[in-house]
Design an enzyme around this catalytic site. Structure first.
Site: not given
Ligand code: GLU
Length: 306
Positions: A60, A63, A188, A240, A258
């Site tokens: 994430s 992002k 993604y 989160y 994650v």
């Molecule tokens: N590739 C993970 C997903 O799409 C990323 C989630 C994360 O790191 O929050 O669930």
């Protein structure tokens, strides 16, 4: 500050979390690892300790990179038309929050729906695919030309990413996404599977802390307003559902992934990168956040306190 001591003080906390295994390839990582890197803007140097040069999946934290890239290319106001800036109170891959809110766009770019939406805004450019543009920008902003795609993790995400597929099709069905869904999801999943180190993340944090200017060559990479907006988002939604909890005890804009990564930007002072794979229930690195709390106290970087 003695980063080796911080590693020693917090390594045992790796026993308190669980490595993500909903993406099977992530579950193979050795849990007993903690690496820390700190870029000091005032001294213009980077120090590290523990497993700071071990490569792991950015997940994430990508992002943030993609948001910065798209805001730089399209202009911040053209991105914020497509994605909001508020916390959801739901897990990062929830579809329910959009249904309940009847939102016209995903609530923020750090939940999966918002991130997939932001990724879908990237068009092929100068003969380069969206993912080629992302990885090139990631290498530049992380000052790490070795960042590469881990195909095993990418394939594992792609094989098991049905929740993300549901989110993307929900966006399309509700006129929130106009790009090709399959292609956007592939990009993604690839961006999440880029391999970084705690050192790369400290460099990324340092660019944000330095208001969009790369401290190692003093060249501007993103506008100040984009860096500022991103740090605000990291404060309110970077960890989160526990973002509020950690804003109150650590107080440093931070984004987790994650894969066990944490990337922090202490305004005008430090970029911090941490890696430790076992996660809490919300998806944040347990030993990593404990180490970050210690660093925040020692360096006095809580933005609400100093
Ligand atoms: N590739 C993970 C997903 O799409 C990323 C989630 C994360 O790191 O929050 O669930």
């Amino acid at each position: 500050m003695d980063l080796k001591q911080v590693v020693d003080n917090n390594l045992a906390k790796t026993n308190l979390g669980k490595v993500a295994n909903y993406i099977p390839a992530l579950g193979k990582v050795d849990p007993k690892q903690l690496g820390i890197a700190v870029y000091d803007l005032n001294k213009d140097n980077i120090t590290n300790a523990g497993n700071a040069d071990v490569r792991f999946a950015i997940e994430s934290i990508s992002k943030v990179i993609v948001f910065l890239y798209v805001a730089k290319q399209l202009g911040l106001s053209n991105v914020t038309k497509h994605v909001g800036a508020r916390q959801t109170g739901f897990p990062f891959n929830s579809i329910l929050n959009m249904e309940i809110e009847k939102a016209h766009y995903p609530l923020n770019p750090f939940i999966n729906a918002g991130a997939i939406e932001v990724t879908s805004l990237i068009q092929p450019y100068n003969g380069k695919s969206p993912f080629d543009q992302i990885i090139q920008f990631a290498r530049e902003i992380c000052h790490d030309p070795q960042i590469s795609l881990n195909s095993e993790i990418f394939e594992s995400e792609d094989r098991t990413g049905d929740t993300d597929r549901s989110l993307a099709y929900y966006l399309k069905a509700n006129n929130m996404m106009h790009a090709d869904v399959t292609a956007s999801l592939t990009t993604y999943f690839k961006q999440c599977s880029m391999m970084v180190t705690a050192i790369s993340l400290a460099n990324l944090g340092a660019v944000l802390a330095n208001n969009g200017i790369k401290p190692w060559d003093n060249k501007r990479l993103v506008p100040t307003e984009v860096a500022t907006y991103t740090k605000s988002l990291m404060t309110t939604t970077g960890l989160y559902n526990e973002s509020g909890t950690y804003s109150s005890i650590i107080g440093v804009p931070t984004k987790s992934g994650v894969g066990g990564g944490l990337m922090s930007a202490a305004p005008n002072r430090f970029g911090i990168g941490i890696f430790s794979p076992p996660l809490d229930n919300a998806g944040n690195s347990v030993a990593g956040l404990s180490a970050l709390e210690e660093i925040s106290n020692e360096l006095k970087i809580d933005i609400f306190q100093y």
